[in-house]
Design a protein around this motif. Sequence first.
Motif: not given
Length: 194
Positions: A81-82, A74, A85-86
């Motif tokens: 970004t993930r 990844e 976003e959390q």
Amino acid sequence: MIDRHLRPDEIELLLDGEEGFGVAQLRAHAASCSECQNEMARAQELMFALDTLPDFAPSPAFADRVMSQVQVFEPWHVAATRAVEQLVPATRPARIAAGLGAAVVAGFATAGATWAVARADMGLLLAQLGLERFREQMVAAGSDVMTTVVGQPGLEALSGSSPEVLALALGGFVAVAGMGVVGIRALATSSRTR
């Protein structure tokens, strides 16, 4: 006409019924060569056997089991970004409140940085005072260690001597300490072998 036996790919061309340049020569050779006819018969039997095999489909969970064992790379920007976003709230009012909070914190940080840059001379003075205090503490700690090692009379004798004598005394101390460590290790290893 061809003066050699047919290759497996040429036999496959004839069995598939292909047409094209050179196929006529292959057919003519196959009609006259008993060994190539036998090879074509065996290949045709194999094709028929493969065609009669039942079709199998993997179970629906097969892909999930395989992918759970595959390590997927990844990229860092996707992971970042993930993670961001959390942290973002789900509802619109919560996002507005979080945005206002971030703006206030950013404003205070900017004001503090601006004040610190404007008062750089004060920061420099504080840093010098801190370094001076740190140096005093280190000298005091070193003095306490030397007093413990050589005693007060030895410390007074060393403080009045030249740098060469200090270096010689320090070298002697390190040598004696090293010999002590080597002696203790030798005793420890000899007691283990018994």
